[in-house]
Write an enzyme that holds these catalytic residues in place. Structure first.
Site, short mmCIF file in Angstrom:
data_model
loop_
_atom_site.label_atom_id
_atom_site.label_comp_id
_atom_site.label_asym_id
_atom_site.label_seq_id
_atom_site.Cartn_x
_atom_site.Cartn_y
_atom_site.Cartn_z
N CYS A 161 0.81 -1.23 0.00
CA CYS A 161 0.00 0.00 0.00
C CYS A 161 0.84 1.27 0.00
CB CYS A 161 -0.96 -0.01 1.18
SG CYS A 161 -2.13 -1.38 1.09
N HIS A 220 -3.33 7.23 2.08
CA HIS A 220 -3.70 5.93 1.51
C HIS A 220 -5.12 5.59 1.98
CE1 HIS A 220 -3.97 1.80 0.56
NE2 HIS A 220 -3.79 1.38 1.79
N ASN A 261 -9.96 -0.22 -0.51
CA ASN A 261 -8.51 -0.09 -0.45
C ASN A 261 -7.92 -0.69 -1.74
OD1 ASN A 261 -5.77 -0.45 0.02
ND2 ASN A 261 -6.03 -1.15 2.12
N1 COA Z 1 -18.53 -8.30 9.06
C1 COA Z 1 -19.01 -8.50 10.30
N2 COA Z 1 -18.22 -8.73 11.37
C2 COA Z 1 -16.90 -8.77 11.16
C3 COA Z 1 -16.33 -8.58 9.88
C4 COA Z 1 -17.22 -8.35 8.81
N3 COA Z 1 -16.78 -8.14 7.56
N4 COA Z 1 -14.99 -8.68 9.98
C5 COA Z 1 -14.72 -8.89 11.28
N5 COA Z 1 -15.86 -8.95 12.00
C6 COA Z 1 -16.04 -9.16 13.41
C7 COA Z 1 -14.84 -9.83 14.06
O1 COA Z 1 -14.93 -11.23 13.94
C8 COA Z 1 -14.96 -9.36 15.49
O2 COA Z 1 -15.92 -10.13 16.15
P1 COA Z 1 -15.70 -10.56 17.69
O3 COA Z 1 -15.65 -9.25 18.44
O4 COA Z 1 -16.90 -11.38 17.97
O5 COA Z 1 -14.39 -11.28 17.73
C9 COA Z 1 -15.53 -7.95 15.37
O6 COA Z 1 -16.12 -7.88 14.06
C10 COA Z 1 -14.50 -6.86 15.50
O7 COA Z 1 -13.38 -7.20 14.68
P2 COA Z 1 -12.09 -6.30 14.64
O8 COA Z 1 -11.12 -6.91 13.69
O9 COA Z 1 -11.62 -5.99 16.00
O10 COA Z 1 -12.73 -4.96 14.03
P3 COA Z 1 -12.07 -3.59 13.73
O11 COA Z 1 -12.90 -2.51 14.26
O12 COA Z 1 -10.59 -3.59 14.04
O13 COA Z 1 -12.21 -3.48 12.15
C11 COA Z 1 -10.86 -3.74 10.20
C12 COA Z 1 -11.56 -4.45 11.33
C13 COA Z 1 -10.14 -4.76 9.36
C14 COA Z 1 -11.90 -3.01 9.37
C15 COA Z 1 -9.88 -2.72 10.80
O14 COA Z 1 -9.08 -3.34 11.76
C16 COA Z 1 -9.01 -2.10 9.77
O15 COA Z 1 -9.48 -1.38 8.92
N6 COA Z 1 -7.73 -2.35 9.85
C17 COA Z 1 -6.81 -1.83 8.90
C18 COA Z 1 -6.92 -2.60 7.64
C19 COA Z 1 -6.14 -1.98 6.57
O16 COA Z 1 -6.21 -0.80 6.41
N7 COA Z 1 -5.39 -2.79 5.86
C20 COA Z 1 -4.59 -2.37 4.81
C21 COA Z 1 -3.59 -1.44 5.29
S1 COA Z 1 -2.54 -1.05 4.05
#
Ligand code: COA
Length: 330
Positions: A112, A254, A284
């Site tokens: 990224c 980004h 993304n």
């Molecule tokens: N739909 C519904 N629930 C989902 C889900 C989806 N698509 N994906 C994950 N969950 C659930 C998880 O299983 C978790 O459940 P639990 O609490 O029962 O264990 C809950 O939602 C929270 O998950 P978590 O991973 O802690 O959520 P978050 O708020 O951190 O959001 C991302 C997840 C991936 C959206 C976030 O962490 C993010 O954007 N991270 C950066 C990703 C990124 O930018 N990557 C590229 C960088 S270059």
């Protein structure tokens, strides 16, 4: 004034196929509401079978050349995580598709952050005098490395491409890339990783596990590191340019997650409406996201000539960076 790489044209291309959150919710255990509130993403584009990264890259490159009003460059730098083939690099094919002749053309891989590394590489060719003009492209068929049934990655990533033309000029010219900050931390390599298909797996002689060809991500940790590194890197280029944060017109970060962009703006002390957002429409798109955002924002008349812009990214590697420039009159 010292020699500098000056942004002289911008273009982008996205596939036609729009995939909404509701469409994903029919394939996996997720909802439009969860995806929107956790990421800010409403829809993304998926490249159709039969097309590849080079097709998107060439189209974005063609538009950037047109925007710059030129039909030749001295080099092509392509930032991508999804080359057409593991070998060779995709940039020579893109140069050939654009009819650019036998110029140097190579890929840069920093996931990224790749486009910022590509800009630094292109600016380096110009600084050396090896090139007067460089086409720098970020292009991704990212959905090809995503398990489309995995709710932790499929909602987040999309396909697209963006490109700029860099021309030799001097630092006083609008569009000059004024300050760079780049970094990496290989101890965080497993934050965003495709476990299979590389030399590590072959060296260990273990057959690939099913699913190892897809990208896996530790989302919560990525989030934390992204906010920290994008903020620090942006501060570093502000210090190098001597710009006060209040004088920044646009933070073009980004496009990974609207919450990351908001957090970076907040940490920098920048008003939220200065953080450009189009992750809602494209998700993304990894190395494509910054040039796609620039073309989108300039095309919509949001970014205007003379605006002070900070570009910043964080991605797999881990890798990160920031670049400062004033927007030129294109
Ligand atoms: N739909 C519904 N629930 C989902 C889900 C989806 N698509 N994906 C994950 N969950 C659930 C998880 O299983 C978790 O459940 P639990 O609490 O029962 O264990 C809950 O939602 C929270 O998950 P978590 O991973 O802690 O959520 P978050 O708020 O951190 O959001 C991302 C997840 C991936 C959206 C976030 O962490 C993010 O954007 N991270 C950066 C990703 C990124 O930018 N990557 C590229 C960088 S270059």
């Amino acid at each position: 004034m010292g020699r500098a790489a000056v942004l002289a044209g911008v273009g982008s291309a996205v596939p036609d196929n729009v995939v909404t959150n509701d469409m994903l919710a029919t394939r996996m255990d997720t909802t439009d509401e969860w995806i929107r509130t956790r990421t800010g993403i409403r829809e993304r584009r998926h490249l159709a079978r039969g097309s590849a990264t080079s097709d998107l890259a060439a189209e974005a490159g063609r538009r950037a050349l047109k925007s710059a009003g030129v039909d030749s460059v001295d080099a092509v730098v392509l930032a991508t995580t999804t080359p057409d083939h593991p070998c060779p690099a995709t940039a020579p094919a893109v140069a050939a598709m654009l009819g650019l002749g036998t110029i140097p053309a190579y890929d840069v891989g920093a996931v990224c952050s790749g486009f910022l590394y590509g800009l630094a590489s292109g600016a380096g060719l110009i600084a050396l005098g090896t090139a007067e003009r460089v086409l720098v492209i970020g292009a991704e068929a990212f959905t090809t490395i995503i398990d489309q049934t995995d709710r932790t990655t499929a909602p987040i990533f999309g396909d697209g491409a963006g490109a700029v033309v860099l021309s030799a000029g001097d630092q006083s010219q609008p569009g000059a890339l004024l300050a760079f900050d780049l970094g990496s931390d290989g101890d965080l390599a497993d934050l965003i990783i495709i476990p299979g298909g590389g030399s590590r797996q072959r060296a260990s002689g273990i057959p690939a596990e099913p699913g190892d060809e897809y990208m896996a991500m530790r989302g919560r940790e990525v989030f934390r590191h992204a906010v920290l590194r994008m903020t620090e890197s942006s501060r570093a280029v502000l210090a190098r340019t001597g710009w006060d944060v209040d004088s920044v017109d646009w933070l073009v970060g980004h496009q990974a997650n609207v919450r990351i962009l908001r957090a970076v703006a907040e940490h920098l002390g920048l008003a939220q409406d200065r953080a450009f957002v189009n992750v809602d429409r494209y998700g993304n798109t990894a190395a494509a996201s910054i040039p796609l955002a620039l073309d989108d924002a300039a095309g919509a008349g949001l970014i205007t000539p003379g605006d002070r812009i900070v570009l910043t990214a964080f991605g797999g590697g881990a890798s990160w960076g920031a670049i400062a420039l004033e927007w030129p009159d294109l």
